[in-house]
Write a protein that holds these residues in place. Structure first.
Motif, PDB file in Angstrom:
ATOM      1  N   ILE A  17       0.854  -1.180   0.000  1.00 11.89           N
ATOM      2  CA  ILE A  17       0.000   0.000   0.000  1.00 11.89           C
ATOM      3  C   ILE A  17       0.894   1.235   0.000  1.00 11.89           C
ATOM      4  CG2 ILE A  17      -1.871  -1.174   1.262  1.00 11.89           C
ATOM      5  CD1 ILE A  17      -1.010   0.608   3.719  1.00 11.89           C
ATOM      6  N   VAL A  18       0.334   2.372  -0.396  1.00  9.47           N
ATOM      7  CA  VAL A  18       1.055   3.637  -0.371  1.00  9.47           C
ATOM      8  C   VAL A  18       0.222   4.647   0.406  1.00  9.47           C
ATOM      9  CG1 VAL A  18       2.028   5.520  -1.739  1.00  9.47           C
ATOM     10  CG2 VAL A  18       2.160   3.180  -2.604  1.00  9.47           C
ATOM     11  N   GLU A  19       0.848   5.251   1.403  1.00 10.86           N
ATOM     12  CA  GLU A  19       0.200   6.289   2.209  1.00 10.86           C
ATOM     13  C   GLU A  19       1.097   7.531   2.211  1.00 10.86           C
ATOM     14  OE1 GLU A  19      -2.740   6.296   3.673  1.00 10.86           O
ATOM     15  OE2 GLU A  19      -3.301   4.197   3.345  1.00 10.86           O
ATOM     16  N   LYS A  20       0.609   8.616   1.628  1.00 10.59           N
ATOM     17  CA  LYS A  20       1.368   9.880   1.577  1.00 10.59           C
ATOM     18  C   LYS A  20       2.797   9.641   1.095  1.00 10.59           C
ATOM     19  CE  LYS A  20      -1.418  12.215   5.072  1.00 10.59           C
ATOM     20  NZ  LYS A  20      -1.457  12.898   6.387  1.00 10.59           N
ATOM     21  N   LYS A  21       2.885   8.897   0.015  1.00 11.48           N
ATOM     22  CA  LYS A  21       4.149   8.591  -0.689  1.00 11.48           C
ATOM     23  C   LYS A  21       5.056   7.610   0.051  1.00 11.48           C
ATOM     24  CE  LYS A  21       4.226  12.916  -3.311  1.00 11.48           C
ATOM     25  NZ  LYS A  21       5.012  14.116  -3.666  1.00 11.48           N
ATOM     26  N   SER A  22       4.680   7.190   1.250  1.00  5.96           N
ATOM     27  CA  SER A  22       5.417   6.114   1.921  1.00  5.96           C
ATOM     28  C   SER A  22       4.904   4.775   1.414  1.00  5.96           C
ATOM     29  CB  SER A  22       5.243   6.178   3.439  1.00  5.96           C
ATOM     30  OG  SER A  22       6.128   7.105   4.022  1.00  5.96           O
ATOM     31  N   ARG A  23       5.834   3.874   1.060  1.00  4.19           N
ATOM     32  CA  ARG A  23       5.461   2.524   0.611  1.00  4.19           C
ATOM     33  C   ARG A  23       5.535   1.565   1.793  1.00  4.19           C
ATOM     34  NH1 ARG A  23       9.495   0.570  -3.490  1.00  4.19           N
ATOM     35  NH2 ARG A  23       8.067  -1.194  -3.703  1.00  4.19           N
ATOM     36  N   PHE A  24       4.498   0.786   1.957  1.00  7.10           N
ATOM     37  CA  PHE A  24       4.448  -0.242   2.998  1.00  7.10           C
ATOM     38  C   PHE A  24       4.285  -1.596   2.295  1.00  7.10           C
ATOM     39  CE2 PHE A  24       3.094   3.642   4.994  1.00  7.10           C
ATOM     40  CZ  PHE A  24       3.601   3.591   6.283  1.00  7.10           C
ATOM     41  N   ILE A  25       5.291  -2.449   2.409  1.00  4.72           N
ATOM     42  CA  ILE A  25       5.285  -3.754   1.742  1.00  4.72           C
ATOM     43  C   ILE A  25       5.202  -4.846   2.802  1.00  4.72           C
ATOM     44  CG2 ILE A  25       6.502  -5.297   0.156  1.00  4.72           C
ATOM     45  CD1 ILE A  25       8.153  -2.717  -0.659  1.00  4.72           C
ATOM     46  N   ALA A  26       4.117  -5.605   2.800  1.00  2.76           N
ATOM     47  CA  ALA A  26       3.936  -6.695   3.772  1.00  2.76           C
ATOM     48  C   ALA A  26       4.314  -8.022   3.120  1.00  2.76           C
ATOM     49  CB  ALA A  26       2.490  -6.749   4.253  1.00  2.76           C
ATOM     50  N   THR A  27       5.127  -8.797   3.817  1.00  2.83           N
ATOM     51  CA  THR A  27       5.505 -10.136   3.359  1.00  2.83           C
ATOM     52  C   THR A  27       5.177 -11.128   4.472  1.00  2.83           C
ATOM     53  OG1 THR A  27       7.357  -9.149   2.138  1.00  2.83           O
ATOM     54  CG2 THR A  27       7.337 -11.554   2.360  1.00  2.83           C
ATOM     55  N   VAL A  98       6.454  -9.366   7.974  1.00  6.23           N
ATOM     56  CA  VAL A  98       7.342  -8.213   8.012  1.00  6.23           C
ATOM     57  C   VAL A  98       6.723  -7.136   7.128  1.00  6.23           C
ATOM     58  CG1 VAL A  98       9.625  -7.302   7.392  1.00  6.23           C
ATOM     59  CG2 VAL A  98       9.424  -9.580   8.410  1.00  6.23           C
ATOM     60  N   VAL A  99       6.588  -5.933   7.667  1.00  9.87           N
ATOM     61  CA  VAL A  99       6.136  -4.801   6.857  1.00  9.87           C
ATOM     62  C   VAL A  99       7.315  -3.853   6.692  1.00  9.87           C
ATOM     63  CG1 VAL A  99       4.583  -2.833   6.643  1.00  9.87           C
ATOM     64  CG2 VAL A  99       3.714  -5.004   7.532  1.00  9.87           C
ATOM     65  N   THR A 100       7.726  -3.699   5.451  1.00  7.05           N
ATOM     66  CA  THR A 100       8.846  -2.845   5.085  1.00  7.05           C
ATOM     67  C   THR A 100       8.315  -1.463   4.701  1.00  7.05           C
ATOM     68  OG1 THR A 100      10.040  -4.775   4.241  1.00  7.05           O
ATOM     69  CG2 THR A 100      10.776  -2.604   3.476  1.00  7.05           C
ATOM     70  N   ARG A 101       8.914  -0.425   5.270  1.00  2.49           N
ATOM     71  CA  ARG A 101       8.475   0.934   4.936  1.00  2.49           C
ATOM     72  C   ARG A 101       9.593   1.723   4.271  1.00  2.49           C
ATOM     73  NH1 ARG A 101       6.882   6.089   8.861  1.00  2.49           N
ATOM     74  NH2 ARG A 101       6.057   7.421   7.189  1.00  2.49           N
ATOM     75  N   TYR A 102       9.276   2.227   3.085  1.00  2.00           N
ATOM     76  CA  TYR A 102      10.128   3.208   2.424  1.00  2.00           C
ATOM     77  C   TYR A 102       9.509   4.577   2.660  1.00  2.00           C
ATOM     78  CZ  TYR A 102      12.777  -0.445   0.038  1.00  2.00           C
ATOM     79  OH  TYR A 102      13.591  -1.513  -0.242  1.00  2.00           O
ATOM     80  N   PHE A 103      10.184   5.414   3.416  1.00  2.00           N
ATOM     81  CA  PHE A 103       9.639   6.700   3.859  1.00  2.00           C
ATOM     82  C   PHE A 103       9.450   7.642   2.668  1.00  2.00           C
ATOM     83  CE2 PHE A 103      10.377  10.934   6.030  1.00  2.00           C
ATOM     84  CZ  PHE A 103       9.132  10.958   6.647  1.00  2.00           C
ATOM     85  N   GLY A 104       8.272   8.256   2.611  1.00  2.00           N
ATOM     86  CA  GLY A 104       7.951   9.130   1.482  1.00  2.00           C
ATOM     87  C   GLY A 104       8.148  10.604   1.754  1.00  2.00           C
ATOM     88  N   GLY A 105       8.636  10.956   2.945  1.00  2.00           N
ATOM     89  CA  GLY A 105       8.928  12.350   3.230  1.00  2.00           C
ATOM     90  C   GLY A 105       7.865  13.071   4.035  1.00  2.00           C
ATOM     91  N   THR A 106       6.709  12.431   4.217  1.00  2.00           N
ATOM     92  CA  THR A 106       5.625  13.064   4.978  1.00  2.00           C
ATOM     93  C   THR A 106       5.317  12.235   6.219  1.00  2.00           C
ATOM     94  OG1 THR A 106       4.639  13.912   2.934  1.00  2.00           O
ATOM     95  CG2 THR A 106       3.233  13.875   4.886  1.00  2.00           C
ATOM     96  N   LEU A 107       5.301  12.862   7.376  1.00  2.00           N
ATOM     97  CA  LEU A 107       4.970  12.156   8.617  1.00  2.00           C
ATOM     98  C   LEU A 107       3.484  11.796   8.620  1.00  2.00           C
ATOM     99  CD1 LEU A 107       6.976  14.346  11.164  1.00  2.00           C
ATOM    100  CD2 LEU A 107       7.612  12.107  10.255  1.00  2.00           C
ATOM    101  N   LEU A 108       3.174  10.607   9.101  1.00  2.00           N
ATOM    102  CA  LEU A 108       1.787  10.140   9.106  1.00  2.00           C
ATOM    103  C   LEU A 108       1.106  10.341  10.454  1.00  2.00           C
ATOM    104  CD1 LEU A 108       2.071   6.768   7.118  1.00  2.00           C
ATOM    105  CD2 LEU A 108       1.594   9.051   6.248  1.00  2.00           C
ATOM    106  N   GLY A 109       1.866  10.598  11.511  1.00  2.00           N
ATOM    107  CA  GLY A 109       1.270  10.706  12.838  1.00  2.00           C
ATOM    108  C   GLY A 109       1.006   9.323  13.411  1.00  2.00           C
TER     109      GLY A 109
END
Length: 220
Positions: A17-27, A98-109
């Protein structure tokens, strides 16, 4: 004591999934021990070495007695525990995520992170195969040709599939019966065939229906 069906991961998968340009990859991967879980987590961290976070959760054991999770640098309680909560809410056993997060530059809170990590796990589960494993006993049923139709009807009523049928001068059927249905089934067949059917009990094993076929598993 009656054994209940247990939901396990049969085939792992992944989702993104993508939230505010952060990618979250679940394996997701099936595991049975803490060592297997930790080896899987290490493999994911090596694969996604350039990611900001590799958060994880895993649960194993018949009563989900083994539970671990990690936020891997995210604010406390925003990743690992919410991920574990999804596994427990779905009543799943013997799997790690495992959920891998690539930070998109915007804090999600805090709330945004919790929702994102849970949503990623749910997306991964959609692309995995989860089955219900239950305890059963193999039952050999012996009957003459007059009784076969009635027995097939009684089995179909209970959604029990024959594993094998041998036709000689008589008929022998081999079926896998959930343990909680065994006594009632034998009574119904005895009454339905006026006592002409015979039985022989086989092994006690864990099994599941996968694509309409019976697959046996080693017991917990």
């Amino acid at each position: 004591m009656e054994e209940r069906a247990i939901k396990i991961l049969y085939q792992g998968g992944s989702g993104e999934i993508v939230e505010k340009k952060s990618r979250f990859i679940a394996t997701l991967e099936k595991i049975e021990t803490e060592e297997e879980a930790l080896a899987f987590i290490a493999r994911m961290k090596k694969q996604y070495w350039d990611a900001r976070h590799n958060c994880y959760a895993f649960v194993a054991g018949k009563n989900q007695e083994l539970q671990r999770c990690s936020d891997d640098g995210e604010p406390n309680g925003t990743a690992g525990r919410p991920m574990l909560d999804v596994l427990l809410r779905e009543d799943l056993h013997n799997l790690a995520v495992v959920v891998t997060r690539y930070f998109g530059g915007t804090l999600l809170g805090t709330g945004g992170l919790v929702r994102a990590y849970q949503k990623a796990v749910q997306e991964g589960l959609k692309n995995s195969v989860v089955i219900e494993k239950m305890q059963g006993r193999i039952l050999h049923i012996f009957t003459d040709y007059n009784g076969i139709g009635k027995i097939q009807y009684l089995l179909a009523q209970r959604e029990i599939t024959a594993m094998d049928t041998v036709y000689t001068d008589k008929v022998e059927m081999m079926v896998m019966v959930p343990v909680e249905k065994l006594e009632e089934l034998q009574t119904a067949i005895t009454e339905g065939t006026n006592g002409t059917a015979g039985f022989q009990l086989g092994e006690l094993t864990d099994f599941a229906y996968i694509d309409g076929e019976i697959k046996k598993f080693k017991n917990f």
